[in-house]
Design a protein around this motif. Structure first.
Motif, PDB file in Angstrom:
ATOM      1  N   ASN A 132      -3.821   8.481   7.212  1.00 34.87           N
ATOM      2  CA  ASN A 132      -4.259   9.335   5.939  1.00 34.87           C
ATOM      3  C   ASN A 132      -3.396  10.047   5.310  1.00 34.87           C
ATOM      4  N   PRO A 133      -2.714  10.040   4.283  1.00 36.73           N
ATOM      5  CA  PRO A 133      -1.816  10.623   3.610  1.00 36.73           C
ATOM      6  C   PRO A 133      -2.297  12.269   3.593  1.00 36.73           C
ATOM      7  N   ARG A 134      -3.620  12.672   3.484  1.00 37.27           N
ATOM      8  CA  ARG A 134      -4.023  14.205   3.224  1.00 37.27           C
ATOM      9  C   ARG A 134      -4.124  14.648   4.661  1.00 37.27           C
ATOM     10  N   ASP A 135      -4.123  14.000   5.872  1.00 40.02           N
ATOM     11  CA  ASP A 135      -4.039  14.461   7.149  1.00 40.02           C
ATOM     12  C   ASP A 135      -2.602  14.281   8.071  1.00 40.02           C
ATOM     13  N   ARG A 136      -1.929  15.215   8.249  1.00 43.42           N
ATOM     14  CA  ARG A 136      -0.893  15.091   8.911  1.00 43.42           C
ATOM     15  C   ARG A 136      -0.769  14.720  10.409  1.00 43.42           C
ATOM     16  N   PHE A 137      -2.316  14.728  10.958  1.00 40.99           N
ATOM     17  CA  PHE A 137      -2.367  14.377  12.418  1.00 40.99           C
ATOM     18  C   PHE A 137      -2.778  12.934  12.498  1.00 40.99           C
ATOM     19  N   SER A 138      -2.736  12.307  11.311  1.00 40.57           N
ATOM     20  CA  SER A 138      -2.876  10.842  11.308  1.00 40.57           C
ATOM     21  C   SER A 138      -2.157   9.674  11.611  1.00 40.57           C
ATOM     22  N   VAL A 156       9.862  10.008  17.556  1.00 45.91           N
ATOM     23  CA  VAL A 156       9.278   8.555  17.219  1.00 45.91           C
ATOM     24  C   VAL A 156       8.039   8.797  16.675  1.00 45.91           C
ATOM     25  N   THR A 157       7.733   8.336  15.399  1.00 41.12           N
ATOM     26  CA  THR A 157       6.524   8.304  14.792  1.00 41.12           C
ATOM     27  C   THR A 157       5.662   6.921  14.704  1.00 41.12           C
ATOM     28  N   VAL A 158       4.492   6.846  15.056  1.00 36.23           N
ATOM     29  CA  VAL A 158       4.039   5.414  14.833  1.00 36.23           C
ATOM     30  C   VAL A 158       2.711   5.499  14.080  1.00 36.23           C
ATOM     31  N   ALA A 159       2.513   4.805  12.971  1.00 37.48           N
ATOM     32  CA  ALA A 159       1.374   4.669  12.031  1.00 37.48           C
ATOM     33  C   ALA A 159       0.709   3.395  12.138  1.00 37.48           C
ATOM     34  N   PHE A 160      -0.718   3.499  11.908  1.00 41.96           N
ATOM     35  CA  PHE A 160      -1.467   2.349  11.719  1.00 41.96           C
ATOM     36  C   PHE A 160      -2.011   2.430  10.227  1.00 41.96           C
ATOM     37  N   ILE A 161      -1.742   1.423   9.528  1.00 46.80           N
ATOM     38  CA  ILE A 161      -2.197   1.378   8.108  1.00 46.80           C
ATOM     39  C   ILE A 161      -2.886  -0.092   7.654  1.00 46.80           C
ATOM     40  N   PRO A 162      -4.104   0.055   7.949  1.00 45.85           N
ATOM     41  CA  PRO A 162      -5.116  -1.257   8.040  1.00 45.85           C
ATOM     42  C   PRO A 162      -5.277  -1.447   6.363  1.00 45.85           C
ATOM     43  N   ALA A 163      -5.377  -2.722   5.988  1.00 41.03           N
ATOM     44  CA  ALA A 163      -5.622  -3.219   4.788  1.00 41.03           C
ATOM     45  C   ALA A 163      -6.832  -2.741   4.269  1.00 41.03           C
ATOM     46  N   PRO A 356      -0.907  -6.026   1.594  1.00 37.37           N
ATOM     47  CA  PRO A 356      -0.597  -5.716   0.277  1.00 37.37           C
ATOM     48  C   PRO A 356       0.297  -4.765  -0.026  1.00 37.37           C
ATOM     49  N   PHE A 357       1.462  -4.791  -0.633  1.00 39.20           N
ATOM     50  CA  PHE A 357       2.071  -3.782  -0.870  1.00 39.20           C
ATOM     51  C   PHE A 357       1.417  -2.532  -1.843  1.00 39.20           C
ATOM     52  N   THR A 358       0.874  -2.956  -2.727  1.00 45.82           N
ATOM     53  CA  THR A 358       0.097  -2.096  -3.587  1.00 45.82           C
ATOM     54  C   THR A 358      -1.445  -2.462  -3.438  1.00 45.82           C
ATOM     55  N   PRO A 359      -2.404  -1.670  -3.141  1.00 53.80           N
ATOM     56  CA  PRO A 359      -2.220  -0.211  -3.019  1.00 53.80           C
ATOM     57  C   PRO A 359      -2.001   0.185  -1.437  1.00 53.80           C
ATOM     58  N   ASP A 360      -2.029  -0.711  -0.372  1.00 49.31           N
ATOM     59  CA  ASP A 360      -2.146  -0.176   0.960  1.00 49.31           C
ATOM     60  C   ASP A 360      -0.886   0.574   1.487  1.00 49.31           C
ATOM     61  N   LEU A 361       0.181  -0.079   1.116  1.00 53.48           N
ATOM     62  CA  LEU A 361       1.334   0.682   1.691  1.00 53.48           C
ATOM     63  C   LEU A 361       1.814   2.075   0.869  1.00 53.48           C
ATOM     64  N   GLN A 362       1.484   1.773  -0.248  1.00 51.15           N
ATOM     65  CA  GLN A 362       2.155   2.999  -1.307  1.00 51.15           C
ATOM     66  C   GLN A 362       1.888   4.423  -0.528  1.00 51.15           C
ATOM     67  N   PRO A 363       0.852   4.789  -0.034  1.00 49.38           N
ATOM     68  CA  PRO A 363       0.565   6.219   0.484  1.00 49.38           C
ATOM     69  C   PRO A 363       1.427   6.447   1.709  1.00 49.38           C
ATOM     70  N   TYR A 364       1.778   5.494   2.526  1.00 52.92           N
ATOM     71  CA  TYR A 364       2.589   5.593   3.495  1.00 52.92           C
ATOM     72  C   TYR A 364       3.696   6.054   3.265  1.00 52.92           C
ATOM     73  N   ILE A 365       4.343   5.089   2.226  1.00 50.18           N
ATOM     74  CA  ILE A 365       5.898   5.172   1.590  1.00 50.18           C
ATOM     75  C   ILE A 365       6.028   6.562   1.142  1.00 50.18           C
ATOM     76  N   ARG A 366       5.038   6.956   0.157  1.00 53.48           N
ATOM     77  CA  ARG A 366       5.153   8.153  -0.604  1.00 53.48           C
ATOM     78  C   ARG A 366       5.106   9.566   0.097  1.00 53.48           C
ATOM     79  N   THR A 367       4.252   9.488   1.236  1.00 55.76           N
ATOM     80  CA  THR A 367       3.894  10.662   1.967  1.00 55.76           C
ATOM     81  C   THR A 367       4.609  10.855   3.244  1.00 55.76           C
ATOM     82  N   HIS A 368       5.225   9.589   3.656  1.00 56.47           N
ATOM     83  CA  HIS A 368       5.903   9.603   5.074  1.00 56.47           C
ATOM     84  C   HIS A 368       7.457   8.989   5.073  1.00 56.47           C
ATOM     85  N   LEU A 369       7.646   8.011   4.602  1.00 60.63           N
ATOM     86  CA  LEU A 369       8.963   7.667   4.499  1.00 60.63           C
ATOM     87  C   LEU A 369       9.826   8.173   3.666  1.00 60.63           C
TER      88      LEU A 369
END
Length: 485
Positions: A132-138, A156-163, A356-369
């Motif tokens: 969740n891009p709004r939750d720093r503990f996600s 090391v950070t690990v994130a889970f991004i479901p479609a 899907p690159f859009t919209p599922d990956l976009q929040p992770y790219i913008r807020t974390h990477l």
């Protein structure tokens, strides 16, 4: 920083070895610890059964490069991206030592299943929260201790991004970033004050402002009664430089004694120091003066790094203005001993079924990477093959080449390695109507090459800088090294 990718089977089991840069010199800032190893979706022995053998069973046609996980270096982390048995294989995972060092990081359903086996310490099994891009503990963060005192810890950070639009739970991505620990680079000797080994507080140089307010002198000005030498001799018993036992001769502590409870003596001029500062050592000088007075040239040397002119005799009842603090900032000119910025982290995206690159990956790219400066993407693990089921059996099983090209282009991936593309012996109701469209590595390179040309010419709308992606399909046990940074 390189990533060594080893394909353990012909499907989607990988061993990643993340290695820090080698030090370029004996005093390099980036002296680091051991490499960090990540084991992804291990499936070494036995078949994969989903629910029941009549529903779906898969057998690998090519054996793995090892017959037991003990033949591999013990990993620091094990990732299970799904609760399906070809990604969370019980018989393989139980080969790991229960008392080992590996952290088990799994999709929530897989973590629940792993804990139910009662094989691993539950404190070492972590369920991945939905990013969740709004939750720093996600996302999960694992700190790596520095190899030396004063160094920077790694992470090391690990994130889970479901479609969002797929109901089968097959389509997700595991995002991994790695920043190595580093040893601190000592500052130059002229920029620090050495603290005693037994001191539990910060030792700062003495300054007139740190001596506290001084009482005005009740005696006539020294110029009207006696010479400066006479005043020094008269008060020498009350004002003496002494070596502090606490500082162990590393600094001079000015000790004061009083003869009256009503008034305090005024410190006299200190005798001129006969010790001159080193020629090649920069010094900082400041003084305290009152009106119509000229500061004395006498100085007291502290630790060969700073000279402080002594306080003068007060001639009025006004308290002196505190002097300006010395400039203790490091020099602006670069030097070999100056600390270097932290290394750019490595970034890995593992999505065997695609997302899907859009919209599922976009929040992770913008807020974390982007916040970690972890782009371009170092490594993409994505399938080449497109698998399609009827809609009542879940529809698209794997996005294949088209989805991978979109992600590789959007993140300007440095390397793309095929994942989950083995031609297995699949049987059961769930796979009877599956249609596979397989694409070879040359076709993938051609499609990626078309996107690279768009970047070079600027026609792709993603910028005019050139982009090159290395596309590989690794055999069983084959390795490759991807350079990051």
């Amino acid at each position: 920083m390189p990533i060594k990718v080893r394909h353990l089977n012909a499907d989607s089991s990988f061993l990643l070895t993340l290695s820090p840069d080698e030090p370029t010199s004996p005093g390099s800032h980036y002296l680091t610890s051991e490499p960090y190893t990540i084991l992804i979706d291990p499936w070494i022995v036995g078949p994969s059964i989903v629910s029941a053998s009549w529903f779906a069973i898969s057998k690998r046609n090519a054996p793995a490069c090892v017959s037991h996980l003990s033949e591999l270096p013990e990993p620091d982390m094990v990732i299970a991206s799904q609760n399906k048995s070809d990604h969370c294989h019980k018989d393989t995972l139980l080969q790991l030592r229960p008392e080992g060092k590996a952290m088990i990081v799994a999709e929530p359903g897989a973590a629940k299943a792993i804990k139910s086996w009662n094989h691993f310490d539950p404190a070492r099994v972590f369920a991945l929260p939905k990013y969740n891009p709004r939750d720093r503990f996600s996302l999960l963060r694992f700190h790596i201790p520095p190899p030396s005192h004063g160094g920077h810890p790694g992470e090391v950070t690990v994130a889970f991004i479901p479609a969002k639009v797929y109901m089968t739970g097959l389509h997700n991505a595991i995002g991994i970033t790695y920043r190595p620990p580093t040893s601190g680079s000592p500052l130059g000797e002229s920029q620090t004050m050495k603290s005693p080994t037994r001191s539990n507080f910060l030792q700062l140089p003495l300054s007139p402002s740190s001596l506290g307010p001084r009482s005005p002198s009740l005696s006539p000005p020294a110029s009207e009664t006696a010479s400066t030498d006479d005043v020094d001799l008269a008060v020498m018993n009350n004002y003496r430089p002494q070596i502090s036992k606490i500082f162990k001769a590393r600094s001079i502590e000015l000790m004061y004694s009083t003869q009256s409870t009503r008034t305090l003596p005024t410190p006299p001029l200190s005798p001129a120091s006969t010790r001159s500062p080193p020629a090649n050592n920069s010094t900082t000088t400041f003084s305290t003066t009152t009106n119509n007075e000229t500061p004395s040239p006498a100085t007291t040397s502290l630790n060969n790094d700073m000279t402080i002119s002594p306080p003068t005799l007060l001639q009025s009842s006004m308290l002196p203005t505190p002097p300006s603090s010395p400039n203790l900032l490091p020099p602006t000119s670069p030097s070999p001993s100056s600390p270097s910025p932290l290394p750019r982290p490595l970034s890995i995206l593992y999505t065997p079924h695609g997302i899907p690159f859009t919209p599922d990956l976009q929040p992770y790219i913008r807020t974390h990477l982007l916040s970690l400066c972890a782009l371009p993407l170092t490594l993409l693990l994505h399938s080449f093959t497109h698998l399609q089921n009827p809609w009542y059996l879940g529809g698209t099983v794997m996005n294949g080449c088209a989805g991978g090209v979109e992600i590789a282009r959007g993140l300007m991936a440095r390397a793309w390695v095929s994942a989950h593309d083995e031609e297995k012996d699949d049987r059961g109701v769930a796979v009877r109507r599956t249609v596979a469209k397989r694409v070879g590595v040359e076709e993938v390179r051609r499609r990626v090459g078309d996107e690279e040309e768009k970047h070079v010419s600027g026609g792709g709308g993603e910028g005019k800088k050139g982009w090159r992606c290395e596309v590989r399909s690794l055999g069983v046990g084959e390795e490759m090294v991807v350079e990051g940074g």
